[in-house]
Design a protein around this motif. Structure first.
Motif, short mmCIF file in Angstrom:
data_model
loop_
_atom_site.label_atom_id
_atom_site.label_comp_id
_atom_site.label_asym_id
_atom_site.label_seq_id
_atom_site.Cartn_x
_atom_site.Cartn_y
_atom_site.Cartn_z
N THR A 1 -134.45 -113.27 -15.90
CA THR A 1 -133.56 -112.25 -16.45
C THR A 1 -133.88 -110.82 -16.00
N TRP A 2 -135.17 -110.49 -15.92
CA TRP A 2 -135.52 -109.08 -15.63
C TRP A 2 -134.89 -108.53 -14.35
N PRO A 3 -134.92 -109.28 -13.25
CA PRO A 3 -134.37 -108.71 -12.03
C PRO A 3 -132.87 -108.40 -12.12
N ARG A 4 -132.20 -108.98 -13.12
CA ARG A 4 -130.76 -108.71 -13.28
C ARG A 4 -130.50 -107.76 -14.45
N SER A 5 -131.55 -107.15 -14.99
CA SER A 5 -131.39 -106.36 -16.20
C SER A 5 -131.64 -104.88 -15.96
N ARG A 6 -130.94 -104.07 -16.74
CA ARG A 6 -131.18 -102.62 -16.73
C ARG A 6 -131.40 -102.17 -18.16
N ASP A 7 -132.40 -101.32 -18.32
CA ASP A 7 -132.78 -100.87 -19.66
C ASP A 7 -132.39 -99.40 -19.84
N THR A 8 -131.50 -99.14 -20.78
CA THR A 8 -131.07 -97.75 -20.99
C THR A 8 -132.22 -96.88 -21.51
N TYR A 9 -133.21 -97.50 -22.13
CA TYR A 9 -134.40 -96.74 -22.55
C TYR A 9 -135.07 -96.11 -21.32
N ILE A 10 -135.18 -96.88 -20.26
CA ILE A 10 -135.84 -96.37 -19.06
C ILE A 10 -135.08 -95.15 -18.51
N TYR A 11 -133.77 -95.26 -18.45
CA TYR A 11 -132.98 -94.12 -17.97
C TYR A 11 -133.18 -92.93 -18.89
N SER A 12 -133.13 -93.19 -20.18
CA SER A 12 -133.30 -92.11 -21.15
C SER A 12 -134.64 -91.40 -20.96
N HIS A 13 -135.68 -92.18 -20.75
CA HIS A 13 -137.01 -91.59 -20.60
C HIS A 13 -137.12 -90.79 -19.30
N LEU A 14 -136.48 -91.28 -18.25
CA LEU A 14 -136.55 -90.55 -16.98
C LEU A 14 -135.73 -89.26 -17.03
N ILE A 15 -134.69 -89.26 -17.86
CA ILE A 15 -133.85 -88.07 -17.98
C ILE A 15 -134.55 -87.03 -18.85
N ASP A 16 -135.09 -87.47 -19.97
CA ASP A 16 -135.80 -86.57 -20.87
C ASP A 16 -136.80 -87.37 -21.70
N PRO A 17 -138.08 -87.27 -21.37
CA PRO A 17 -139.06 -88.13 -22.04
C PRO A 17 -139.43 -87.67 -23.45
N LEU A 18 -138.92 -86.54 -23.88
CA LEU A 18 -139.40 -85.98 -25.15
C LEU A 18 -138.98 -86.80 -26.36
N GLU A 19 -139.94 -86.95 -27.27
CA GLU A 19 -139.64 -87.58 -28.55
C GLU A 19 -139.09 -86.55 -29.52
N VAL A 20 -138.61 -87.04 -30.65
CA VAL A 20 -138.08 -86.15 -31.67
C VAL A 20 -139.15 -85.18 -32.14
N LYS A 21 -140.35 -85.69 -32.36
CA LYS A 21 -141.39 -84.82 -32.91
C LYS A 21 -141.81 -83.72 -31.92
N ASP A 22 -141.47 -83.90 -30.66
CA ASP A 22 -141.77 -82.87 -29.67
C ASP A 22 -140.56 -82.01 -29.35
N GLY A 23 -139.51 -82.16 -30.16
CA GLY A 23 -138.34 -81.31 -29.97
C GLY A 23 -137.26 -81.92 -29.10
N GLY A 24 -137.43 -83.18 -28.73
CA GLY A 24 -136.40 -83.85 -27.93
C GLY A 24 -135.43 -84.61 -28.83
N ILE A 25 -134.52 -85.36 -28.21
CA ILE A 25 -133.62 -86.15 -29.04
C ILE A 25 -134.19 -87.54 -29.27
N GLY A 26 -135.25 -87.87 -28.57
CA GLY A 26 -135.86 -89.18 -28.75
C GLY A 26 -135.11 -90.24 -27.96
N HIS A 27 -135.43 -91.48 -28.22
CA HIS A 27 -134.86 -92.57 -27.43
C HIS A 27 -134.19 -93.63 -28.28
N SER A 28 -133.88 -93.30 -29.53
CA SER A 28 -133.22 -94.30 -30.36
C SER A 28 -131.77 -94.45 -29.91
N LEU A 29 -131.25 -95.67 -30.09
CA LEU A 29 -129.86 -95.92 -29.72
C LEU A 29 -128.94 -94.97 -30.48
#
Length: 601
Positions: free
Chosen positions: A116-144
DNA sequence: TCGTGACGCACC
DNA sequence: AAACGGTGCGTCACGA
């Protein structure tokens, strides 16, 4: 068929719940069309988080931007078989944190991670590459939810999140527990489940073009790293149940004995309560010097350590401090670690870590399940719980002074590069340059990596402030390339509000803490050294032997007769050149348990 | 009773 | 001139 219409903004979408053979046929017709049209969202609802220890699948969902299908696989093997068939066939699957779902699918639908992995894309990965900041660091975080709010539709985000809170309320339970008890036909649950793949597809469409072009090459790379980590997690680490149970019992006895001391002699009811311990100490006439940020008495390890003496007088502060220390140690070791292990095994007595390969702002990994990054390293008894498979032995390979070598590479500093080329003692080199002990030199080296200053060095090393200041100045003079990199990185951080790492990762830097930029560059490049090492190991066929990855170290279980050769091979595959600096590795054979590497004499 | 912040502490 | 980076997780205390 049960259909639930929903509006994302002004767009009509539908969640369809499969109930019978006719519905299933309609799903298959849709799926055949959808998978030739583009990415298909995939998501699972489960009874909980433990895919290897008791939890199982309840529903599998598929979707495109407009239709979400819910297959309640819990109801029938036929539905599960159809879900598995489409998971096998869909050429491109997207999901948020899809690694979680793929682990469940591997374990409970029989479609492997390798498939499955080679056919899968994870939106978390895109989100982290676009902006890795968590909520506690002033970002929007990575929750759906947060990503949906920002990139899809705010009202949808609110309602989807609200639906779970409402569900928990309706069932008079908590959010984590509602998943296993909610009625599989509950409309709110079905709507929530079916919306997930719709949102994943929409997010994928929004996020994919937003990955910075300098980071574009990291997309396939991070997916590969994620696959390897999930394969290692699937391996699991064998637990020595008998040893662990014995240790748990002993820790419980130790804790009870020490806690009883604190109670009977000093009236301290709870050794974990800083308030209780503080009043116990003050009752003895001891004045507590420190205060916390909120003005409470500071009762921490440093204070207790300072009180403890070799042969404490009964009833003295030293006696109380020793009892508290012992009770806290035993309780932490048992409740945080040993008992967790005992309760977390699968049917074969293995514990499976859960690795998030892309966690920190710097992309550093995190591991839960087996909290491998935080187990005591000064003592072997906790790590001893984990053992090699029968006929095998535990080996460990780590990078030698990984972050300092990376610093040498990034800065290009000639002195530092030469030191590593000659395998010289860098800590001594720094110490000599400043005229201090090796210990202080070592601290100065690490503090440089962390971005610390003279005050911290003075504090940590126990030297006067002027001496610490001199050491810092001597460091800058000895390694001008590092001083230069530090300066240019701060300028970069102040100018752009972010830095770009050696591997093309964009990392935001708080303008008030521009000095942290250098650490981000070092820590992040180091993480990528380890991640590339992992890819090399995977390509060389070592993945089935791997047990854990801990920052700059890999732990594996190898057949005894091949351990010598195998560990050298692992070390060879991990070792790499970074801008002419040898990021060298060091193989070690531990023995029958992980703890055997930590036994000191 | 639950969720959360403060605090402390384990590691690299 | 001065600046300690990152993680997870347990318990306690408190407010909704």
């Amino acid at each position: 068929m049960r259909d639930y219409p929903y509006k994302i903004g002004s767009e009509q979408v539908t969640v369809r719940v499969v109930e019978n053979a006719e519905d299933l046929a309609a799903f298959e017709e849709w799926a055949t069309r959808a998978m030739s049209a583009g990415a298909v969202g995939v998501d699972c609802e489960t009874t909980g988080l433990e895919m290897y220890a008791g939890d199982t699948l309840r529903t599998v969902q598929f979707g495109d931007a407009y239709t979400g299908w819910v297959l309640p696989v819990e109801k029938s093997p036929r539905l599960a078989a159809v879900a598995a068939e489409y998971v096998r066939r869909i050429p491109l699957m997207v999901g948020h944190n899809i690694g979680f779902d793929l682990r469940f699918i591997d374990r409970h639908l029989g479609v492997s991670l390798e498939d499955t992995w080679p056919r899968s894309r994870d939106t978390y990965i895109y989100s982290h590459l676009i902006d890795p900041l968590e909520v506690k660091d002033g970002g929007i975080g990575h929750s759906l939810e947060a990503l949906t709010r920002k990139y899809v539709d705010a009202k949808t985000a609110d309602e989807v999140k609200g639906s779970i809170t409402g569900l928990a309320k309706e069932y008079k339970t908590t959010k984590d527990k509602v998943w296993s008890i909610v009625d599989i036909d509950h409309p709110g649950y079905n709507l929530y489940a079916g919306m997930d793949p719709i949102l994943a597809v929409r997010l994928f469409q929004k996020l994919e073009p937003k990955v910075p072009s300098v980071s574009a090459h990291l997309v396939p790379y991070e997916h590969l790293v994620a696959m390897i980590c999930s394969l290692i997690d699937r391996n699991g680490f064998l637990l020595d149940q008998e040893y662990s149970q014995g240790l748990s019992d002993k820790l419980r006895a130790d804790e009870e004995y020490a806690a009883a001391h604190a109670m009977l002699w000093f009236g301290v009811e709870s050794v974990n309560s800083t308030d209780d311990v503080a009043s116990g100490l003050m009752d003895l006439g001891f004045r507590i010097p420190g205060r916390t940020a909120t003005g409470k008495y500071k009762v921490d390890k440093a204070l207790l350590d300072s009180l403890v003496v070799d042969d404490p007088e009964i009833g003295s502060p030293a006696h109380l401090a020793a009892a508290v220390q012992e009770a806290k140690r035993a309780s932490k070791w048992r409740s945080s670690w040993v008992d967790k292990f005992l309760n977390g095994t699968d049917a074969e007595g293995r514990i499976h870590p859960y690795t998030n390969p892309l966690r920190a702002r710097t992309a550093r990994m995190s591991i839960t399940g087996i909290p491998a990054q935080t187990l005591p390293s000064g003592d072997w008894i906790v790590r001893r719980c984990f053992i090699a498979d029968p006929g095998q032995t535990i080996v460990s390979v780590d990078y030698k002074a990984q972050e300092l070598r990376v610093l040498a590479a990034l800065s290009g500093d000639p002195t530092m590069r030469a030191a590593f080329a000659e395998d010289a003692d860098l800590h001594q080199l720094t110490a000599d340059a400043a005229g201090v002990d090796r210990k202080v030199g070592k601290m100065a080296n690490f503090l440089q990596v962390y971005g610390g200053g003279a005050a911290k060095l003075a504090d940590n090393a126990g030297v006067p402030f002027p001496v610490a200041k001199r050491v810092i100045q001597a460091f800058a003079a000895k390694y001008p390339g590092v001083a230069e990199l530090s300066k240019s990185t701060q300028a970069e951080a102040k100018r752009n509000g972010r830095i770009v790492t050696a591997t093309g990762r964009v990392i935001p830097v708080d303008p008030d803490r521009a000095y942290a930029g250098l650490n981000y560059k070092i820590q992040s490049a180091s993480r990528d050294v380890t991640a590339r090492g992992l890819i090399n190991l995977h390509n060389a066929g070592f993945t089935p032997y791997m047990r854990l990855v801990v920052h700059d170290e890999v732990v594996a279980s190898l057949p005894i007769e091949h351990a010598e050769y195998g560990s050298r091979e692992i070390a060879r595959h991990m070792r790499m050149d970074l801008r002419g600096v040898d990021i060298d590795t060091d193989p070690e054979i531990y023995g029958m348990s992980w703890g055997h590497g930590y036994i000191k004499d």
